[in-house]
Design an enzyme around this catalytic site. Structure first.
Site, PDB file in Angstrom:
ATOM      1  N   LYS A 144      32.290  49.653  20.553  1.00  0.00           N
ATOM      2  CA  LYS A 144      32.143  48.171  20.211  1.00  0.00           C
ATOM      3  C   LYS A 144      33.533  47.522  21.203  1.00  0.00           C
ATOM      4  O   LYS A 144      34.147  48.133  21.509  1.00  0.00           O
ATOM      5  CB  LYS A 144      33.449  47.933  18.417  1.00  0.00           C
ATOM      6  CG  LYS A 144      33.324  46.938  17.731  1.00  0.00           C
ATOM      7  CD  LYS A 144      32.552  46.979  17.103  1.00  0.00           C
ATOM      8  CE  LYS A 144      32.349  46.339  15.824  1.00  0.00           C
ATOM      9  NZ  LYS A 144      31.412  46.066  15.079  1.00  0.00           N
ATOM     10  N   THR A 163      29.995  51.160  15.157  1.00  0.00           N
ATOM     11  CA  THR A 163      31.576  50.959  15.965  1.00  0.00           C
ATOM     12  C   THR A 163      32.126  50.255  14.894  1.00  0.00           C
ATOM     13  O   THR A 163      33.401  50.093  15.382  1.00  0.00           O
ATOM     14  CB  THR A 163      29.961  49.812  16.511  1.00  0.00           C
ATOM     15  OG1 THR A 163      29.845  48.951  15.504  1.00  0.00           O
ATOM     16  CG2 THR A 163      29.036  50.791  17.292  1.00  0.00           C
ATOM     17  N   ASP A 164      31.813  49.980  13.940  1.00  0.00           N
ATOM     18  CA  ASP A 164      32.680  49.668  13.347  1.00  0.00           C
ATOM     19  C   ASP A 164      33.761  50.573  12.752  1.00  0.00           C
ATOM     20  O   ASP A 164      35.045  50.078  12.858  1.00  0.00           O
ATOM     21  CB  ASP A 164      32.420  49.327  11.588  1.00  0.00           C
ATOM     22  CG  ASP A 164      33.039  48.405  10.933  1.00  0.00           C
ATOM     23  OD1 ASP A 164      33.578  47.671  11.346  1.00  0.00           O
ATOM     24  OD2 ASP A 164      34.102  49.034   9.623  1.00  0.00           O
ATOM     25  N   PHE A 213      42.726  32.261  62.178  1.00  0.00           N
ATOM     26  CA  PHE A 213      40.817  32.658  62.590  1.00  0.00           C
ATOM     27  C   PHE A 213      41.003  31.944  63.714  1.00  0.00           C
ATOM     28  O   PHE A 213      40.657  31.264  63.412  1.00  0.00           O
ATOM     29  CB  PHE A 213      40.638  32.367  61.472  1.00  0.00           C
ATOM     30  CG  PHE A 213      39.328  33.324  60.978  1.00  0.00           C
ATOM     31  CD1 PHE A 213      39.327  34.908  60.975  1.00  0.00           C
ATOM     32  CD2 PHE A 213      37.987  32.370  60.969  1.00  0.00           C
ATOM     33  CE1 PHE A 213      37.690  34.908  60.707  1.00  0.00           C
ATOM     34  CE2 PHE A 213      36.935  32.628  60.791  1.00  0.00           C
ATOM     35  CZ  PHE A 213      36.612  34.305  60.678  1.00  0.00           C
ATOM     36  N   ARG A 236      47.168  28.729  59.148  1.00  0.00           N
ATOM     37  CA  ARG A 236      46.195  27.953  58.440  1.00  0.00           C
ATOM     38  C   ARG A 236      46.858  28.431  56.791  1.00  0.00           C
ATOM     39  O   ARG A 236      47.796  29.704  57.173  1.00  0.00           O
ATOM     40  CB  ARG A 236      44.989  28.690  58.817  1.00  0.00           C
ATOM     41  CG  ARG A 236      44.797  30.407  58.941  1.00  0.00           C
ATOM     42  CD  ARG A 236      43.272  30.272  57.806  1.00  0.00           C
ATOM     43  NE  ARG A 236      43.352  32.289  57.854  1.00  0.00           N
ATOM     44  CZ  ARG A 236      41.395  32.956  57.719  1.00  0.00           C
ATOM     45  NH1 ARG A 236      40.875  32.546  57.548  1.00  0.00           N
ATOM     46  NH2 ARG A 236      42.230  34.164  57.510  1.00  0.00           N
ATOM     47  N   GLN A 250      40.395  40.978  55.961  1.00  0.00           N
ATOM     48  CA  GLN A 250      39.806  41.631  56.108  1.00  0.00           C
ATOM     49  C   GLN A 250      41.231  42.812  56.686  1.00  0.00           C
ATOM     50  O   GLN A 250      41.683  43.970  56.042  1.00  0.00           O
ATOM     51  CB  GLN A 250      38.624  41.775  57.346  1.00  0.00           C
ATOM     52  CG  GLN A 250      37.618  41.245  56.648  1.00  0.00           C
ATOM     53  CD  GLN A 250      37.508  40.368  57.014  1.00  0.00           C
ATOM     54  OE1 GLN A 250      37.938  39.488  56.768  1.00  0.00           O
ATOM     55  NE2 GLN A 250      35.747  40.092  57.227  1.00  0.00           N
ATOM     56  N   ASN A 274      37.753  34.512  49.617  1.00  0.00           N
ATOM     57  CA  ASN A 274      38.391  33.231  50.221  1.00  0.00           C
ATOM     58  C   ASN A 274      39.114  32.246  50.089  1.00  0.00           C
ATOM     59  O   ASN A 274      38.198  31.111  50.285  1.00  0.00           O
ATOM     60  CB  ASN A 274      38.091  33.269  51.953  1.00  0.00           C
ATOM     61  CG  ASN A 274      39.758  32.769  52.896  1.00  0.00           C
ATOM     62  OD1 ASN A 274      40.362  32.446  52.134  1.00  0.00           O
ATOM     63  ND2 ASN A 274      39.474  33.531  53.947  1.00  0.00           N
ATOM     64  N   HIS A 323      39.493  29.119  49.909  1.00  0.00           N
ATOM     65  CA  HIS A 323      39.987  27.752  51.634  1.00  0.00           C
ATOM     66  C   HIS A 323      40.221  26.490  51.370  1.00  0.00           C
ATOM     67  O   HIS A 323      40.535  26.280  50.639  1.00  0.00           O
ATOM     68  CB  HIS A 323      38.131  27.858  51.836  1.00  0.00           C
ATOM     69  CG  HIS A 323      37.586  28.831  51.689  1.00  0.00           C
ATOM     70  ND1 HIS A 323      37.737  29.540  53.630  1.00  0.00           N
ATOM     71  CD2 HIS A 323      36.230  29.414  51.972  1.00  0.00           C
ATOM     72  CE1 HIS A 323      36.716  30.185  53.291  1.00  0.00           C
ATOM     73  NE2 HIS A 323      36.076  30.234  52.417  1.00  0.00           N
TER      74      HIS A 323
END
Length: 307
Positions: free
Chosen positions: A12, A57-58, A166, A183, A231, A257, A259
């Site tokens: 479930k 499942t119940d 970067f 940045r 990274q 990322n 941006h």
């Protein structure tokens, strides 16, 4: 028979259980989304439809709610361990249980001193607002002998407004991205970490403390790393966790990322001195990696959505 049955499980999914612990006038909330998956001697139900080995499942749903009352919810990990142990040890055909849990955090609403005169000092301890920083995650797998606990989080949005660059990357005839020496670095963290705990009850981690400390080291590494690439930041986040949390052997991150591009304001006669940005939601760079304790093997799936 030209076909055979491969990997299978059933259960479930997404049982939403909210447990209120009433400590006098002070209340505490645990809000979980619990998914149960069971596997074992289930070939016949697939081949012939016989349900002789099938726990409904119940029933698994009812067990989740009953255990919230019987055992309480000390932590998502501990609650999952109770459930996994129960399903494997109480039903002979069930050989493995996998419990996945999302936890949604709440924090208490503080009221002003002026209002407390009217509603009573004790009454302010039962009002909450949903916290929106992240969703906590855990997965517990048990096969009757071995435990594997992997916890983590998702949707944790973080940003450094400076101390990120970067540049120096490979360029070809299709490259248009300008190099950046100051940045914004922003991402939405999805992370998992695998515990080295196996079965010794005496050496079981303090799950709540471990989560808070792991998140703390992750955020500190993000904030304190002067980043030349996402990274590099990812690796520092994972390494900080491994180096400070002895109960964790493996960390895996998926970092999109988010941006932020400087807006060209020159057409309006304005200078943009790293002040106004356009936040782009797509497409985005996606950085993923696993950081391991030396001598350990990776076990967290590369696609963490399957965790």
């Amino acid at each position: 028979m030209p076909t055979i049955l491969g990997q299978n499980q059933y259960g479930k999914a997404e049982n939403r259980v909210v447990k209120i612990t009433r400590d006098g006038a002070t209340h505490h909330i645990k809000d979980l989304n619990v998914s149960v998956a069971l596997s074992g001697d289930m070939e016949e139900v697939h081949y012939s439809g016989s349900n002789a080995n099938v726990l409904p499942t119940d029933t698994t749903k009812n067990t989740v709610f009953a255990f919230a009352k019987e055992y309480g919810i000390e932590s998502a990990e501990q609650f999952g361990i109770h459930l996994a142990r129960h399903f494997v040890t109480s039903q002979e055909p069930i050989r493995q249980a996998r419990i996945r849990i999302e936890e949604y955090a709440w924090e208490r609403i503080e009221t002003s001193d002026a209002n407390s005169r009217f509603i009573g000092a004790d009454e302010v301890k039962h009002s909450f607002v949903r916290k929106g920083q992240e969703i906590r995650l855990t997965q517990i797998t048990y096969d009757g002998e071995r435990w594997e606990v992997v916890s983590g989080l998702k949707d944790l949005v973080v940003m450094n407004s400076t101390n990120s660059e970067f540049w120096g990357y490979v360029k070809d005839k299709y490259t248009t991205l300008p190099e950046a020496y100051d940045r914004i670095l922003a991402t939405q963290v999805s992370g998992r970490w695998r515990f080295n705990w196996t079965d010794d009850e005496q050496k079981m981690p303090h799950w709540e403390k471990s989560y808070e400390q792991t998140k703390k080291h992750m955020l500190q590494a993000f904030a304190e790393t002067y980043s030349l690439s996402l990274q590099q930041t990812l690796y520092q986040m994972g390494a900080r966790i491994i180096n400070n949390r002895s109960e964790i052997d493996e960390v895996r991150f998926s970092l999109p990322n988010k941006h932020h591009f400087l807006v060209d304001l020159e057409p309006f006669g304005l200078k943009n001195d790293n002040e106004v940005y356009f936040a782009a939601d797509r497409p985005y760079g996606l950085i993923e990696a696993t950081i391991l304790r030396d001598g350990c093997e990776a076990r967290i799936p590369v696609d963490m959505t399957n965790l």
